[in-house]
Write a protein that holds these residues in place. Structure first.
Motif, PDB file in Angstrom:
ATOM      1  N   TRP A  61      10.556  13.230  -9.811  1.00  0.00           N
ATOM      2  CA  TRP A  61      11.538  12.305 -10.366  1.00  0.00           C
ATOM      3  C   TRP A  61      11.013  11.705 -11.657  1.00  0.00           C
ATOM      4  O   TRP A  61       9.929  11.151 -11.700  1.00  0.00           O
ATOM      5  N   ASN A  62      11.776  11.852 -12.732  1.00  0.00           N
ATOM      6  CA  ASN A  62      11.410  11.240 -14.009  1.00  0.00           C
ATOM      7  C   ASN A  62      11.961   9.817 -14.044  1.00  0.00           C
ATOM      8  O   ASN A  62      13.161   9.611 -13.840  1.00  0.00           O
ATOM      9  N   LEU A 112       0.831  -1.200   0.000  1.00  0.00           N
ATOM     10  CA  LEU A 112       0.000   0.000   0.000  1.00  0.00           C
ATOM     11  C   LEU A 112       0.867   1.252   0.000  1.00  0.00           C
ATOM     12  O   LEU A 112       0.635   2.178  -0.782  1.00  0.00           O
ATOM     13  N   ALA A 113       1.887   1.268   0.845  1.00  0.00           N
ATOM     14  CA  ALA A 113       2.787   2.427   0.905  1.00  0.00           C
ATOM     15  C   ALA A 113       3.500   2.625  -0.435  1.00  0.00           C
ATOM     16  O   ALA A 113       3.620   3.750  -0.926  1.00  0.00           O
ATOM     17  N   LEU A 114       3.954   1.546  -1.031  1.00  0.00           N
ATOM     18  CA  LEU A 114       4.645   1.628  -2.315  1.00  0.00           C
ATOM     19  C   LEU A 114       3.720   2.143  -3.414  1.00  0.00           C
ATOM     20  O   LEU A 114       4.128   2.953  -4.248  1.00  0.00           O
ATOM     21  N   SER A 115       2.453   1.710  -3.387  1.00  0.00           N
ATOM     22  CA  SER A 115       1.509   2.164  -4.413  1.00  0.00           C
ATOM     23  C   SER A 115       1.167   3.641  -4.256  1.00  0.00           C
ATOM     24  O   SER A 115       0.668   4.258  -5.191  1.00  0.00           O
ATOM     25  N   ILE A 116       1.428   4.211  -3.110  1.00  0.00           N
ATOM     26  CA  ILE A 116       1.206   5.643  -2.902  1.00  0.00           C
ATOM     27  C   ILE A 116       2.489   6.420  -3.169  1.00  0.00           C
ATOM     28  O   ILE A 116       2.485   7.433  -3.859  1.00  0.00           O
ATOM     29  N   LEU A 126       5.282   5.669  -4.963  1.00  0.00           N
ATOM     30  CA  LEU A 126       5.796   5.700  -6.339  1.00  0.00           C
ATOM     31  C   LEU A 126       5.093   6.735  -7.214  1.00  0.00           C
ATOM     32  O   LEU A 126       5.767   7.566  -7.839  1.00  0.00           O
ATOM     33  N   PRO A 127       3.766   6.736  -7.301  1.00  0.00           N
ATOM     34  CA  PRO A 127       3.138   7.772  -8.138  1.00  0.00           C
ATOM     35  C   PRO A 127       3.394   9.190  -7.642  1.00  0.00           C
ATOM     36  O   PRO A 127       3.604  10.095  -8.443  1.00  0.00           O
ATOM     37  N   VAL A 128       3.398   9.391  -6.336  1.00  0.00           N
ATOM     38  CA  VAL A 128       3.640  10.733  -5.802  1.00  0.00           C
ATOM     39  C   VAL A 128       5.066  11.178  -6.114  1.00  0.00           C
ATOM     40  O   VAL A 128       5.308  12.342  -6.435  1.00  0.00           O
ATOM     41  N   SER A 129       6.016  10.251  -6.070  1.00  0.00           N
ATOM     42  CA  SER A 129       7.408  10.601  -6.342  1.00  0.00           C
ATOM     43  C   SER A 129       7.618  11.057  -7.783  1.00  0.00           C
ATOM     44  O   SER A 129       8.578  11.778  -8.080  1.00  0.00           O
TER      45      SER A 129
END
Length: 96
Positions: free
Chosen positions: A36-37, A23-27, A29-32
């Protein structure tokens, strides 16, 4: 019996921790992506593994700030993905 219960608790703890990490990763990554490209993306990987006929050997792209992209182009990209984007709150339940 206590050994079995202990194994169940460990398994359940492992499952809960794994789900929380996913759950944390799914939030995160998109926010990052706001800062970050990504070095690559699934489209490039797919094209590298199975290139279509007449596909160029090297694809060139250049990241530009969103402010340098015409607002009309931004809307065109959104419309290409979801024609009713401006008429629903994130999910087009009728289309789904």
């Amino acid at each position: 019996m206590t050994k079995t219960l202990s194994l169940w608790r460990r398994g359940l703890r492992w499952l809960i921790i794994s789900l929380c990490l996913l759950l944390a990763l799914s939030i995160v990554l998109p926010v990052s992506m706001a800062w970050w490209n990504p070095p690559t993306w699934s489209w490039r990987i797919m094209r590298a593994l199975d290139p279509p006929a007449n596909f160029p050997a090297q694809v060139q792209h250049q990241w530009v700030p969103l402010e340098q992209i015409s607002p009309n182009m931004q809307l065109a990209v959104i419309a290409a993905e979801d024609q009713l984007f401006f008429h629903h709150r994130g999910f087009d339940w009728q289309s789904i």
